[in-house]
Motif scaffolding. Structure first.
Motif, short mmCIF file in Angstrom:
data_model
loop_
_atom_site.label_atom_id
_atom_site.label_comp_id
_atom_site.label_asym_id
_atom_site.label_seq_id
_atom_site.Cartn_x
_atom_site.Cartn_y
_atom_site.Cartn_z
N VAL A 161 38.19 33.70 44.53
CA VAL A 161 37.83 34.43 45.75
C VAL A 161 36.86 33.47 46.49
O VAL A 161 35.90 33.02 46.02
CB VAL A 161 37.29 35.76 45.59
CG1 VAL A 161 36.88 36.47 47.07
CG2 VAL A 161 38.45 36.77 45.15
N GLY B 104 47.32 37.99 49.32
CA GLY B 104 46.97 37.84 47.91
C GLY B 104 47.67 38.98 47.00
O GLY B 104 47.82 38.44 45.86
N GLU C 242 41.74 32.94 47.20
CA GLU C 242 41.64 34.00 48.16
C GLU C 242 40.41 33.63 49.22
O GLU C 242 39.24 32.90 48.59
CB GLU C 242 41.43 35.35 47.55
CG GLU C 242 42.65 35.91 46.87
CD GLU C 242 42.27 37.45 46.69
OE1 GLU C 242 41.26 37.94 46.79
OE2 GLU C 242 43.17 37.98 46.06
N LYS D 174 42.95 33.33 39.94
CA LYS D 174 42.83 33.93 41.57
C LYS D 174 41.22 33.43 41.64
O LYS D 174 40.39 33.72 40.75
CB LYS D 174 42.97 35.09 41.46
CG LYS D 174 42.73 35.69 42.93
CD LYS D 174 42.85 37.32 42.97
CE LYS D 174 44.26 37.80 42.74
NZ LYS D 174 44.36 39.24 42.89
N ALA E 155 43.06 38.18 51.03
CA ALA E 155 43.35 39.27 50.04
C ALA E 155 44.50 40.30 50.17
O ALA E 155 45.11 40.53 49.10
CB ALA E 155 42.02 40.02 49.70
#
Length: 272
Positions: free
Chosen positions: A5, A45, A67, A3, A41
């Protein structure tokens, strides 16, 4: 689970590299390798993370989640090829984005409705805001129109006949409370609550800020006949990618429906 961000500034740099040929999607569009999916998110997410943790391996899907903190870059990245799919937007927003940006992104499946809400630290009823109060609304065409339609449905304002998903303050024909409208980036709306009488906030940004749509909103969008379900989108031509088809099956599975219902308790509503 992988993952990443991506705040707006970092994503802009990443996208410039993508344009030079360093896309991160493994075999984008060829049905092989990792499926790279962009998402905000909450809740997208979190839904994708649930799939990655509980369902993807058995389905033979290698999933990578990226994300984003805004609504523009996930579509830009999808168009340019550093994403294989994204989950965060509704069809009116996607249609407007395609029209304004010249992209060719298409919906694959509706997944859930995150109801938009009105939040306030000054009033418990949206019809009792102070005269002349300032209300913050999203500054993109589709979400601003959605916010104004929500207020109009409650009788706070009246919009001219025919005003649709692209309604703007110029379409207001009656404004009994003499409300003033302040247009802000959607991500900034929760932080505006100290400075305005109310703000109309997208569900994901409300939850990111610790607001509960079902408990904190003074007005919450109805799910009935609502066109704003969030959907999985891909670049045109990739709808039949076997990896995308696997993700569609998982996103619309009984397990994901139960996860959404249990996790969000009405703050996010499955649409399948």
């Amino acid at each position: 689970m992988r993952k990443t961000v991506i705040p707006a500034a970092a994503a802009a740099l990443a996208l410039s590299l993508t344009a030079c040929g360093s896309g991160s999607g493994d075999g984008a569009g060829d049905g092989e390798g990792t499926l790279v999916v962009g998402a905000t998110a909450v809740p997208a997410g979190e839904v994708l993370s649930y799939i990655e943790d509980n369902l993807a391996e058995d389905a033979g899907l290698d999933l990578e989640i990226k994300e984003f903190t805004d609504y523009v870059l996930p579509n830009t990245a999808l168009q340019e090829g550093s994403l294989d799919a994204n989950l965060y937007q509704n069809e009116p927003y996607l249609d407007d984005f395609n029209a304004s940006q010249g992209t060719d992104l298409v919906p694959v499946v509706d997944v859930y409705l995150p109801p938009m809400g009105v939040y306030s630290q000054q009033a418990a009823d949206v019809t009792k805001l102070p005269d002349g109060a300032t209300v913050a609304v999203p500054n993109d065409t589709t979400n601003e129109g959605r916010a104004l339609q929500l207020l109009a449905a409650e009788g706070v304002i009246t919009l001219k006949d025919g005003a649709g998903t692209d309604a703007s303050p110029a379409d207001i024909t009656a404004n009994p409370g003499n409300l003033k409208f302040k247009e802000l980036e959607p991500a900034q709306l929760p932080r505006s609550l100290d400075d305005v009488a109310a703000a109309v906030i997208n569900n994901n940004y409300a939850q990111d800020a610790g607001l509960s749509p079902t408990e904190d909103a003074i007005l919450l969008e109805s799910a009935e006949d609502n066109p704003y379900a969030n959907l999985l989108a891909v670049k045109k031509g990739n709808e039949d990618d076997p990896r995308v088809e696997k993700l569609v099956d998982l996103l619309t599975s009984p397990e994901v429906k139960k996860f959404i219902e249990d996790e969000y308790r009405g703050s996010v509503i499955p649409t399948f």
